[in-house]
Design an enzyme around this catalytic site. Sequence first.
Site, PDB file in Angstrom:
ATOM      1  N   GLN A   9      41.051  39.708  50.588  1.00 17.33           N
ATOM      2  CA  GLN A   9      39.852  39.609  50.134  1.00 17.33           C
ATOM      3  C   GLN A   9      38.323  38.646  50.609  1.00 17.33           C
ATOM      4  O   GLN A   9      39.075  37.241  49.947  1.00 17.33           O
ATOM      5  CB  GLN A   9      40.441  39.523  48.931  1.00 17.33           C
ATOM      6  CG  GLN A   9      39.038  39.738  47.990  1.00 17.33           C
ATOM      7  CD  GLN A   9      39.232  39.666  46.189  1.00 17.33           C
ATOM      8  OE1 GLN A   9      39.286  38.530  45.927  1.00 17.33           O
ATOM      9  NE2 GLN A   9      39.659  40.653  45.661  1.00 17.33           N
ATOM     10  N   GLU A  35      40.356  35.012  46.726  1.00 14.49           N
ATOM     11  CA  GLU A  35      38.443  35.538  47.291  1.00 14.49           C
ATOM     12  C   GLU A  35      37.818  34.227  48.190  1.00 14.49           C
ATOM     13  O   GLU A  35      38.500  33.124  48.218  1.00 14.49           O
ATOM     14  CB  GLU A  35      37.859  35.359  46.281  1.00 14.49           C
ATOM     15  CG  GLU A  35      36.259  36.507  47.095  1.00 14.49           C
ATOM     16  CD  GLU A  35      34.992  36.121  45.696  1.00 14.49           C
ATOM     17  OE1 GLU A  35      34.683  37.045  45.754  1.00 14.49           O
ATOM     18  OE2 GLU A  35      35.503  35.152  44.625  1.00 14.49           O
ATOM     19  N   CYS A  78      34.723  39.879  40.129  1.00 15.63           N
ATOM     20  CA  CYS A  78      34.903  38.724  39.164  1.00 15.63           C
ATOM     21  C   CYS A  78      33.928  38.197  39.232  1.00 15.63           C
ATOM     22  O   CYS A  78      32.847  38.397  39.063  1.00 15.63           O
ATOM     23  CB  CYS A  78      34.409  37.540  40.615  1.00 15.63           C
ATOM     24  SG  CYS A  78      34.619  36.458  40.550  1.00 15.63           S
ATOM     25  N   LYS A 113      38.266  45.664  45.128  1.00 15.51           N
ATOM     26  CA  LYS A 113      38.878  45.386  43.123  1.00 15.51           C
ATOM     27  C   LYS A 113      37.600  45.157  42.538  1.00 15.51           C
ATOM     28  O   LYS A 113      36.635  44.628  42.235  1.00 15.51           O
ATOM     29  CB  LYS A 113      39.892  44.162  43.463  1.00 15.51           C
ATOM     30  CG  LYS A 113      40.285  44.071  42.438  1.00 15.51           C
ATOM     31  CD  LYS A 113      41.138  42.950  42.141  1.00 15.51           C
ATOM     32  CE  LYS A 113      42.011  42.114  40.950  1.00 15.51           C
ATOM     33  NZ  LYS A 113      41.451  41.393  40.342  1.00 15.51           N
ATOM     34  N   PRO A 145      44.941  38.604  43.743  1.00 16.21           N
ATOM     35  CA  PRO A 145      43.906  37.247  44.266  1.00 16.21           C
ATOM     36  C   PRO A 145      43.543  36.591  43.035  1.00 16.21           C
ATOM     37  O   PRO A 145      43.170  36.871  42.100  1.00 16.21           O
ATOM     38  CB  PRO A 145      42.842  38.084  45.251  1.00 16.21           C
ATOM     39  CG  PRO A 145      42.271  39.260  44.523  1.00 16.21           C
ATOM     40  CD  PRO A 145      44.170  40.414  44.269  1.00 16.21           C
ATOM     41  N   MET A 146      43.668  35.357  43.952  1.00 18.77           N
ATOM     42  CA  MET A 146      43.865  34.406  42.214  1.00 18.77           C
ATOM     43  C   MET A 146      43.043  32.886  43.072  1.00 18.77           C
ATOM     44  O   MET A 146      43.738  32.365  43.671  1.00 18.77           O
ATOM     45  CB  MET A 146      45.047  33.796  42.282  1.00 18.77           C
ATOM     46  CG  MET A 146      45.158  35.000  40.602  1.00 18.77           C
ATOM     47  SD  MET A 146      46.349  34.661  39.908  1.00 18.77           S
ATOM     48  CE  MET A 146      48.372  34.958  40.933  1.00 18.77           C
ATOM     49  N   GLY A 164      45.170  43.646  35.157  1.00 18.04           N
ATOM     50  CA  GLY A 164      45.399  43.308  33.709  1.00 18.04           C
ATOM     51  C   GLY A 164      46.067  43.452  33.433  1.00 18.04           C
ATOM     52  O   GLY A 164      46.269  42.987  31.395  1.00 18.04           O
ATOM     53  N   GLY A 165      47.164  43.197  32.984  1.00 17.40           N
ATOM     54  CA  GLY A 165      49.106  43.613  31.976  1.00 17.40           C
ATOM     55  C   GLY A 165      49.150  42.490  32.321  1.00 17.40           C
ATOM     56  O   GLY A 165      50.211  42.394  31.098  1.00 17.40           O
ATOM     57  N   HIS A 221      40.816  46.628  37.476  1.00 14.07           N
ATOM     58  CA  HIS A 221      41.207  45.169  36.522  1.00 14.07           C
ATOM     59  C   HIS A 221      41.114  46.237  35.485  1.00 14.07           C
ATOM     60  O   HIS A 221      39.795  45.766  35.026  1.00 14.07           O
ATOM     61  CB  HIS A 221      41.012  44.039  36.030  1.00 14.07           C
ATOM     62  CG  HIS A 221      40.331  42.838  35.424  1.00 14.07           C
ATOM     63  ND1 HIS A 221      40.923  41.883  35.970  1.00 14.07           N
ATOM     64  CD2 HIS A 221      41.304  43.013  34.258  1.00 14.07           C
ATOM     65  CE1 HIS A 221      41.069  40.909  35.135  1.00 14.07           C
ATOM     66  NE2 HIS A 221      41.517  41.658  33.358  1.00 14.07           N
TER      67      HIS A 221
END
Length: 490
Positions: free
Chosen positions: A86, A42, A115, A154, A17-18, A214-215, A182
């Site tokens: 989300q 979100e 977030c 998340k 989700p971004m 988070g990679g 994350h």
Amino acid sequence: MTVNTPLCFRGKKILAPMVRVGTLPMRLLALDYGADIVYCEELIDIKMLQCKRVINEVLETVDFVAPNERVVFRTCERERHHVVFQMGSADAERALAVAKLVENDVAAIDINMGCPKEYSTKASMGAALLSDPDKIESILTTLVKGICKPVTCKIRILPTVDDTVNLVKRIEKTGIAAIAVHGRKKEERPQHPVHCDVIKAISEAVSIPVIANGGSHDFIKEYTDIETFQKATAASSVMIARAAMWNPSIFRKEGLFPLKEVMQDYIKYAVRYDNHYTNTKYCLCQMLREQLETTQGKKLHAAQSTQEICEVFEMADFYEETTAIFEAKKTSLETETQNEDDQMEDPDVIKMAVRFDKREYPPQITPKMYLLEWCRKEKHPQPVYETFQRPLDRLFCSVVTVAEQKYRSTLWDKSKKLAEQAAAIVCLRTLGVPEGKLCEGENRLINKRKMEDRERLSNRDHGEDLAEPSHKKANFIEETSDMNVPKMPR
């Protein structure tokens, strides 16, 4: 509740989700390139609760539209079994209300608990929830028990590994289907190393699928790196954010597509699904990155419409062809709507241009109730309402039959109830029967209710059994016609 055909979260490659990125064009493009699951950006519970679900027949989408007519969430059949909705929420009941609103159009529901942005945390949402495990438990348990789709969340990691593992174990007990982690603390940013060891400790401590996130900065530059990150974290699946934002073909087993081709594919979806040009422009700028200072980048930055964006990428013909198709489809639907209106022009139906305005009537008094009372007095069968909905604008029209005569308003309304009240008004005015308006003076139905209430009180004083008040029966009868509303015939 029983989960129907649940989404599997093991062995998956997932679009994260971004905010501003995870709109429909990006989600569909990620699916095309090989993503198994896609998360929407979100969306805040309070904002979603103001939305109305609308079928967009021109775009063939389901839209959730705010009171100002802005589309807050748009989805389509292509992603229905892959998209996770989300939401940002700090209240269990609001979260459940939103989940019920969208659950038939999505594959799963996720709560954002990671977030770190102020707009989220200041409302006790996002990463702020990490310090309130009781609220986390309340929200997730309410959702798991209240809807038929899988529920996930998340999170970010806490200051210590033990604290993080203990929190995740508590979350697991709520019955969620998976948890995305994350691997950074809430105060850490992308330039900080991802804590693979913490994600691994979580993966080894719980039985539900753990999705590693988070990679992008340290690991994922191409498709084969996804597996490397998964092994480093011992996670069930991998969720990709910025690497996919920069080039969503990161999900392709065969390797990355050239950026120009990816951007053109993205624009096709943006045009096809009428994405707002500012959102399209933002996502394309994230892809261009260091190329924003090139001639093309500067033209993109200056673009003020979807058409101008298409011109920047030499897709003007595609834009014109697609918009022409939409205009033709819209015209066709409008013609169908007019034909449906014509079908309603039955010469045997008595018509007037009226609407029901509840401000003109006493509380709890409606034209439908007056019409029902009149039919009982005249020993006619109770009124029968047949209500139709137009596909194009989703408006309603109702025809009421009383003593074998049909009545309707020529004006279409935004709800079934309003349309039926309007039909009742037409009938009452044609018959010359009072409809209960305040301006009509003494209200017979109100007086009848007062008399019934006095009788009930008297009966209660004498210990007699109380029957249901007649006005409540009338209300029940009035509402039954709203249960099943057919669409207009095609």
